[in-house]
Motif scaffolding. Structure first.
Motif, PDB file in Angstrom:
ATOM      1  N   GLY A   1       0.945  -1.225  -0.254  1.00 25.39           N
ATOM      2  CA  GLY A   1       0.035   0.262  -0.087  1.00 25.39           C
ATOM      3  C   GLY A   1       0.807   1.445  -0.055  1.00 25.39           C
ATOM      4  N   LYS A   2       0.136   2.422   0.526  1.00 26.15           N
ATOM      5  CA  LYS A   2       0.461   3.515   0.777  1.00 26.15           C
ATOM      6  C   LYS A   2       2.014   3.824   1.219  1.00 26.15           C
ATOM      7  N   ASN A   3       1.857   3.142   2.528  1.00 23.16           N
ATOM      8  CA  ASN A   3       2.764   3.113   3.750  1.00 23.16           C
ATOM      9  C   ASN A   3       4.250   2.196   3.396  1.00 23.16           C
ATOM     10  N   ILE A   4       5.554   1.855   3.779  1.00 20.64           N
ATOM     11  CA  ILE A   4       6.652   1.846   3.801  1.00 20.64           C
ATOM     12  C   ILE A   4       6.931   0.769   5.291  1.00 20.64           C
ATOM     13  N   PRO A   5       6.804  -0.263   5.010  1.00 21.51           N
ATOM     14  CA  PRO A   5       7.335  -1.130   6.051  1.00 21.51           C
ATOM     15  C   PRO A   5       8.638  -1.118   6.404  1.00 21.51           C
ATOM     16  N   VAL A   6       9.371  -1.163   7.446  1.00 24.02           N
ATOM     17  CA  VAL A   6      10.854  -1.103   7.584  1.00 24.02           C
ATOM     18  C   VAL A   6      11.039  -2.477   8.641  1.00 24.02           C
ATOM     19  N   MET A   7      11.539  -2.914   8.542  1.00 28.02           N
ATOM     20  CA  MET A   7      12.149  -4.208   9.099  1.00 28.02           C
ATOM     21  C   MET A   7      13.764  -3.541   9.398  1.00 28.02           C
ATOM     22  N   ALA A   8      13.616  -4.183  10.127  1.00 29.75           N
ATOM     23  CA  ALA A   8      15.457  -3.901  10.968  1.00 29.75           C
ATOM     24  C   ALA A   8      15.977  -4.113  12.058  1.00 29.75           C
ATOM     25  N   GLY A   9      17.104  -4.376  12.616  1.00 30.81           N
ATOM     26  CA  GLY A   9      17.869  -5.833  13.044  1.00 30.81           C
ATOM     27  C   GLY A   9      19.436  -6.186  12.690  1.00 30.81           C
ATOM     28  N   PRO A  10      19.427  -6.394  13.876  1.00 30.17           N
ATOM     29  CA  PRO A  10      21.155  -7.125  13.870  1.00 30.17           C
ATOM     30  C   PRO A  10      21.019  -8.064  12.784  1.00 30.17           C
ATOM     31  N   ASN A  11      21.968  -8.655  12.133  1.00 29.32           N
ATOM     32  CA  ASN A  11      22.326 -10.219  11.221  1.00 29.32           C
ATOM     33  C   ASN A  11      22.152 -10.893  11.877  1.00 29.32           C
ATOM     34  N   MET A  12      22.647 -11.522  13.234  1.00 30.13           N
ATOM     35  CA  MET A  12      22.390 -12.278  13.863  1.00 30.13           C
ATOM     36  C   MET A  12      21.733 -12.044  15.306  1.00 30.13           C
ATOM     37  N   VAL A  13      21.024 -13.468  16.071  1.00 32.58           N
ATOM     38  CA  VAL A  13      20.239 -13.045  16.943  1.00 32.58           C
ATOM     39  C   VAL A  13      21.715 -13.611  17.950  1.00 32.58           C
ATOM     40  N   GLU A  14      22.106 -12.448  18.661  1.00 26.66           N
ATOM     41  CA  GLU A  14      23.502 -13.350  19.197  1.00 26.66           C
ATOM     42  C   GLU A  14      23.368 -13.952  20.169  1.00 26.66           C
ATOM     43  N   SER A  15      22.987 -13.600  21.385  1.00 22.83           N
ATOM     44  CA  SER A  15      21.989 -13.227  22.911  1.00 22.83           C
ATOM     45  C   SER A  15      20.899 -13.312  23.369  1.00 22.83           C
ATOM     46  N   ARG A  16      20.968 -14.048  23.934  1.00 22.18           N
ATOM     47  CA  ARG A  16      18.873 -13.261  24.309  1.00 22.18           C
ATOM     48  C   ARG A  16      18.957 -11.614  24.844  1.00 22.18           C
ATOM     49  N   ASP A  17      20.465 -11.655  25.692  1.00 25.16           N
ATOM     50  CA  ASP A  17      19.712  -9.911  26.057  1.00 25.16           C
ATOM     51  C   ASP A  17      20.007  -9.203  25.387  1.00 25.16           C
ATOM     52  N   PHE A  18      21.171  -9.558  24.347  1.00 24.28           N
ATOM     53  CA  PHE A  18      21.235  -8.844  22.982  1.00 24.28           C
ATOM     54  C   PHE A  18      19.941  -8.358  22.168  1.00 24.28           C
ATOM     55  N   ILE A  19      19.272  -9.606  21.832  1.00 29.76           N
ATOM     56  CA  ILE A  19      18.135  -8.709  21.320  1.00 29.76           C
ATOM     57  C   ILE A  19      17.293  -8.817  21.708  1.00 29.76           C
ATOM     58  N   LEU A  20      16.994  -8.833  22.865  1.00 30.00           N
ATOM     59  CA  LEU A  20      16.238  -7.888  23.674  1.00 30.00           C
ATOM     60  C   LEU A  20      16.561  -6.613  23.653  1.00 30.00           C
TER      61      LEU A  20
ATOM     62  N   ILE B   1      11.378  -1.623   3.128  1.00 33.72           N
ATOM     63  CA  ILE B   1      12.869  -2.118   3.027  1.00 33.72           C
ATOM     64  C   ILE B   1      13.529  -2.948   4.432  1.00 33.72           C
ATOM     65  N   MET B   2      14.814  -3.700   4.582  1.00 32.31           N
ATOM     66  CA  MET B   2      15.266  -3.864   5.213  1.00 32.31           C
ATOM     67  C   MET B   2      16.490  -3.483   5.924  1.00 32.31           C
ATOM     68  N   LEU B   3      16.862  -3.440   7.001  1.00 37.29           N
ATOM     69  CA  LEU B   3      18.250  -2.645   6.783  1.00 37.29           C
ATOM     70  C   LEU B   3      19.057  -3.155   8.077  1.00 37.29           C
ATOM     71  N   GLU B   4      20.306  -3.314   8.217  1.00 42.20           N
ATOM     72  CA  GLU B   4      20.921  -3.849   9.307  1.00 42.20           C
ATOM     73  C   GLU B   4      21.349  -2.693  10.664  1.00 42.20           C
ATOM     74  N   VAL B   5      20.927  -3.284  11.550  1.00 41.86           N
ATOM     75  CA  VAL B   5      21.078  -2.282  12.669  1.00 41.86           C
ATOM     76  C   VAL B   5      21.699  -3.092  14.139  1.00 41.86           C
ATOM     77  N   HIS B   6      22.899  -2.329  14.114  1.00 38.42           N
ATOM     78  CA  HIS B   6      23.467  -3.505  14.998  1.00 38.42           C
ATOM     79  C   HIS B   6      24.042  -2.058  16.500  1.00 38.42           C
ATOM     80  N   PRO B   7      23.887  -2.349  17.717  1.00 40.71           N
ATOM     81  CA  PRO B   7      24.212  -1.640  19.115  1.00 40.71           C
ATOM     82  C   PRO B   7      25.610  -1.048  19.326  1.00 40.71           C
ATOM     83  N   ASP B   8      26.395  -1.850  18.347  1.00 45.83           N
ATOM     84  CA  ASP B   8      27.987  -1.848  17.957  1.00 45.83           C
ATOM     85  C   ASP B   8      28.154  -2.421  17.053  1.00 45.83           C
ATOM     86  N   PRO B   9      28.034  -1.651  15.594  1.00 50.01           N
ATOM     87  CA  PRO B   9      28.377  -2.965  14.521  1.00 50.01           C
ATOM     88  C   PRO B   9      29.861  -3.085  13.875  1.00 50.01           C
ATOM     89  N   LYS B  10      30.840  -2.908  14.506  1.00 54.91           N
ATOM     90  CA  LYS B  10      32.374  -3.129  15.105  1.00 54.91           C
ATOM     91  C   LYS B  10      32.331  -4.725  15.173  1.00 54.91           C
TER      92      LYS B  10
END
Ligand code: PEP
Ligand code: MN
Length: 295
Positions: free
Chosen positions: A44-63, A253-262
């Motif tokens: 539709g008119k709206n553009i959904p955004v899917m964002a998050g890390p490449n990988m689910v690294e740990s429970r605390d991290f993904i939460l 749009i799908m984007l990789e977003v990470h709290p500490d990219p490096k």
């Protein structure tokens, strides 16, 4: 403009539209598929955004990542627990969290209240992933695994089919047809970069095919998402190519977003940090508004 390629031998002929992928093809110029997943509309008119890390690294991290990503305005949390890593070796820094990671995504979905998109790679895990993921992500490397596509389609869950990095539009639509022919119409296509000899930078493996967005919209009614993170493989290029994708007509749009990219466990060169993501969201909204769309 109508698609008018009548000459045989071209990549997609008029006959292909009718006989090879009649379900993926448009019935008329205004034909566009719209459907909602977890209350978010695609096509539709709206553009959904899917964002998050490449990988689910740990429970605390993904939460924590999910909370932040939701507060910035993403509609879906992305992140792989099953990862198609290019090489078979794993280490303390480079690993998959597999069934455990899917379990964490399930908790995040409940606690944070954000819909999930995650990749499924093997038939034996389809039920497990489908139980948690609002959309089944089929990765570039599985695009032409036809029995697998059929098995995913049969769950009747929404599916996002990423383009193989070496596939033509004709092959991609052929793969889409395998899903549609099972009666599963909640199908999203995703451009994530193609492999070409020249990618402008030694670290970038793929070149984003932006032309495929209007090309698809000319002949298919399916929503088309662009993933500039995997396409560019290079953080500084992600924001400009995201805005270009929206300008080109992307439906998501799908984007990789990470709290500490490096320190991302996988592909540390491509994720945005939270601040980058927040700035980009604001620019994405402006770009969307300028073409009478919205985020
Ligand atoms: C991903 O989205 O994490 C991924 C592995 O993508 P692709 O299949 O496009 O490489
Ligand atoms: Mn990835």
């Amino acid at each position: 403009m109508q698609f008018d390629n009548k000459s045989p031998g071209k990549d997609i002929s008029e006959d292909d539209l009718k006989s090879k992928f009649p379900l993926a093809s448009k019935k008329d110029p205004s034909h566009k598929t719209k459907f909602s997943v977890a209350g978010v509309e695609f096509g539709g008119k709206n553009i959904p955004v899917m964002a998050g890390p490449n990988m689910v690294e740990s429970r605390d991290f993904i939460l924590k990542t999910a909370e932040k990503i939701k507060s910035i305005g993403a509609h879906f949390l992305r992140g792989g627990a099953f990862k198609p890593l290019t090489f078979p070796y794993r280490s303390e820094k480079y690993y998959e969290t597999r069934e455990e990671g899917i379990g964490w995504l399930k908790e995040v979905k409940k606690e944070v209240g954000i819909p999930i998109i995650t990749e499924v790679m093997e038939e034996r895990f389809i039920d497990l992933v489908a139980d948690t993921s609002d959309i089944l992500q089929i990765g570039t490397r599985n695009m032409q695994n036809f029995p697998f596509l059929t098995a995913c389609a049969k769950t009747m869950k929404p599916i996002m089919l990423k383009r193989h990095y070496g596939a033509s539009l004709r092959d991609w639509l052929g793969a889409a047809e395998y899903i549609l022919v099972e009666g599963n119409n909640k199908l999203i296509l995703c451009e994530r970069g193609v492999s070409v000899p020249h990618t402008h930078r030694s670290t970038s493996r793929f070149l984003i095919d932006l032309q495929v967005v209007p090309a698809l919209q000319e002949i298919s009614h399916l929503p088309i998402v662009v993933d500039p993170s995997h396409a560019t493989f290079w953080r500084p290029w992600v924001s400009p190519m995201t805005l270009a994708s929206i300008a080109a007509g992307a439906d998501g749009i799908m984007l990789e977003v990470h709290p500490d990219p490096k320190n991302s466990a996988v592909d540390p060169l491509q994720p945005l940090d939270f601040q980058n993501f927040e700035e980009l969201m604001s620019n994405m909204k402006k770009t969307a508004n300028s073409i009478d769309r919205a985020i």
